[in-house]
Design a protein around this motif. Structure first.
Motif, PDB file in Angstrom:
ATOM      1  N   LYS A 216     -11.262  12.834  14.870  1.00 17.91           N
ATOM      2  CA  LYS A 216      -9.989  13.174  15.503  1.00 17.91           C
ATOM      3  C   LYS A 216      -9.026  11.997  15.452  1.00 17.91           C
ATOM      4  CE  LYS A 216      -8.092  14.939  19.839  1.00 17.91           C
ATOM      5  NZ  LYS A 216      -8.417  15.340  21.254  1.00 17.91           N
ATOM      6  N   ASN A 217      -9.533  10.810  15.757  1.00 16.48           N
ATOM      7  CA  ASN A 217      -8.689   9.610  15.723  1.00 16.48           C
ATOM      8  C   ASN A 217      -8.184   9.334  14.304  1.00 16.48           C
ATOM      9  OD1 ASN A 217      -9.044   9.201  18.460  1.00 16.48           O
ATOM     10  ND2 ASN A 217     -10.807   7.829  18.174  1.00 16.48           N
ATOM     11  N   GLU A 218      -9.062   9.568  13.332  1.00 17.71           N
ATOM     12  CA  GLU A 218      -8.663   9.359  11.940  1.00 17.71           C
ATOM     13  C   GLU A 218      -7.556  10.325  11.531  1.00 17.71           C
ATOM     14  OE1 GLU A 218     -10.697   9.172   7.480  1.00 17.71           O
ATOM     15  OE2 GLU A 218     -11.928   9.468   9.271  1.00 17.71           O
ATOM     16  N   GLN A 219      -7.699  11.577  11.985  1.00 14.70           N
ATOM     17  CA  GLN A 219      -6.662  12.560  11.678  1.00 14.70           C
ATOM     18  C   GLN A 219      -5.338  12.172  12.322  1.00 14.70           C
ATOM     19  OE1 GLN A 219      -8.205  16.311  13.003  1.00 14.70           O
ATOM     20  NE2 GLN A 219      -9.639  16.513  11.283  1.00 14.70           N
ATOM     21  N   GLU A 220      -5.408  11.687  13.562  1.00 11.62           N
ATOM     22  CA  GLU A 220      -4.177  11.273  14.240  1.00 11.62           C
ATOM     23  C   GLU A 220      -3.535  10.082  13.532  1.00 11.62           C
ATOM     24  OE1 GLU A 220      -5.263  10.542  18.252  1.00 11.62           O
ATOM     25  OE2 GLU A 220      -5.398  12.682  18.785  1.00 11.62           O
TER      26      GLU A 220
ATOM     27  N   LYS B 231       0.113  10.028  11.804  1.00  7.37           N
ATOM     28  CA  LYS B 231       1.138   9.040  12.147  1.00  7.37           C
ATOM     29  C   LYS B 231       1.616   8.299  10.900  1.00  7.37           C
ATOM     30  CE  LYS B 231      -0.429   8.163  16.871  1.00  7.37           C
ATOM     31  NZ  LYS B 231      -1.031   7.166  17.783  1.00  7.37           N
ATOM     32  N   ALA B 232       0.668   7.971  10.028  1.00  3.65           N
ATOM     33  CA  ALA B 232       1.027   7.255   8.812  1.00  3.65           C
ATOM     34  C   ALA B 232       1.931   8.108   7.923  1.00  3.65           C
ATOM     35  CB  ALA B 232      -0.225   6.857   8.053  1.00  3.65           C
ATOM     36  N   ALA B 233       1.684   9.408   7.929  1.00  2.00           N
ATOM     37  CA  ALA B 233       2.496  10.306   7.106  1.00  2.00           C
ATOM     38  C   ALA B 233       3.917  10.412   7.641  1.00  2.00           C
ATOM     39  CB  ALA B 233       1.849  11.681   7.047  1.00  2.00           C
ATOM     40  N   GLN B 234       4.093  10.208   8.929  1.00  2.00           N
ATOM     41  CA  GLN B 234       5.416  10.313   9.533  1.00  2.00           C
ATOM     42  C   GLN B 234       6.234   9.038   9.372  1.00  2.00           C
ATOM     43  OE1 GLN B 234       4.533  11.348  13.554  1.00  2.00           O
ATOM     44  NE2 GLN B 234       4.084  13.489  13.096  1.00  2.00           N
ATOM     45  N   VAL B 235       5.604   7.916   8.996  1.00  3.75           N
ATOM     46  CA  VAL B 235       6.321   6.649   8.823  1.00  3.75           C
ATOM     47  C   VAL B 235       7.069   6.672   7.485  1.00  3.75           C
ATOM     48  CG1 VAL B 235       6.029   4.165   8.566  1.00  3.75           C
ATOM     49  CG2 VAL B 235       4.654   5.417  10.212  1.00  3.75           C
ATOM     50  N   PRO B 236       8.331   6.192   7.407  1.00  5.83           N
ATOM     51  CA  PRO B 236       9.067   6.127   6.130  1.00  5.83           C
ATOM     52  C   PRO B 236       8.299   5.317   5.096  1.00  5.83           C
ATOM     53  CG  PRO B 236      10.524   5.697   7.970  1.00  5.83           C
ATOM     54  CD  PRO B 236       9.150   5.739   8.533  1.00  5.83           C
ATOM     55  N   SER B 237       8.432   5.725   3.813  1.00  3.40           N
ATOM     56  CA  SER B 237       7.671   5.100   2.737  1.00  3.40           C
ATOM     57  C   SER B 237       7.940   3.615   2.616  1.00  3.40           C
ATOM     58  CB  SER B 237       7.993   5.787   1.405  1.00  3.40           C
ATOM     59  OG  SER B 237       9.393   5.706   1.153  1.00  3.40           O
TER      60      SER B 237
END
Length: 237
Positions: A101-105, A109-115
């Motif tokens: 679950k923590n890994e998915q979170e 979060k990483a996917a939501q950060v700008p490239s």
């Protein structure tokens, strides 16, 4: 004068004969002491032989009871170990689920950060991509295990803690997985200071219990206390 002496002698002879007859009569009526003792010994042996089967039966029953008690104690120990292993499996499963679950979170979060900002973070993650080596649980001596066990049972017996445990157990019904999810964090919180004082983190409680179980073998008091601890972990409070 001669006639008088003869009469006197005749009287004495009759007295002696009378005493001899009486003595013979006494001898016929009573047996010698050695014969009485021999007869008493024979009677005692007969009495001992008469009760021998009952004594042997009683000894056999006691031996069977001791063997049954040893077998029951061994069965109880194996059952307790099986329960602890089941609890450990549930705890491990819960830890794995929480890690996933923590890994998915983190991935979300990483996917939501700008490239543009994600690249430095990726490098940082790459430098620490290797998982940390799991810390080995502490080793308890028997005295330490006994101390930890007594203190843990005393903590659970505190009225406020017992009330919390009972309420938590009732809220789970008969669902063992739910009991693990609800009771384990509660127990870990109650025993946090105690576990840390012996070198265990809260999530290593089952490792501590397994070591205590090993030291409790052959110790009646520790086995009794351990049964109370295990019952609490299983929600039987």
């Amino acid at each position: 004068m001669g006639v008088a002496c003869s009469a006197f002698v005749q009287d004495k002879v009759e007295d002696v004969e009378s005493c001899s007859i009486k003595s013979a009569g006494v001898g016929l009526e009573s047996e010698p002491l050695w014969k009485q003792m021999a007869q008493a010994q024979i009677e005692s042996q007969k009495a001992a032989e008469a009760v021998r089967p009952e004594v042997q039966k009683l000894l056999a029953e006691r031996a069977a009871a001791r063997q049954a008690a040893v077998k029951q104690a061994e069965a109880d120990r194996k059952a307790a170990e099986a329960k602890l292993k089941a609890l450990e499996r549930l705890q491990r499963q819960k830890d794995e689920e929480e890690a996933a679950k923590n890994e998915q979170e983190e991935t979300k979060k990483a996917a939501q950060v700008p490239s543009s900002k994600a690249k430095p973070k990726t490098k940082a993650q790459g430098s620490s991509s290797k998982p940390a080596a799991p810390s080995r649980p502490a080793k308890l001596t028997k005295d330490q295990a006994k101390d930890a066990l007594n203190r843990a049972v005393a903590i659970f017996d505190m009225p406020e803690n017992r009330r919390k445990l009972q309420e938590a157990a009732r809220s789970c019904g008969g669902d063992d997985a739910k009991k693990m999810a609800v009771l384990m964090p509660l127990v870990q919180g109650m025993l946090k200071d105690l576990l840390e004082s012996h070198g265990f983190t809260g999530e290593k409680i089952l490792h501590a219990v397994m070591q205590i179980s090993t030291h409790a073998q052959g110790d009646k008091r520790m086995s009794k206390q351990l049964a109370k601890l295990q019952a609490t972990l299983e929600g039987n409070v």
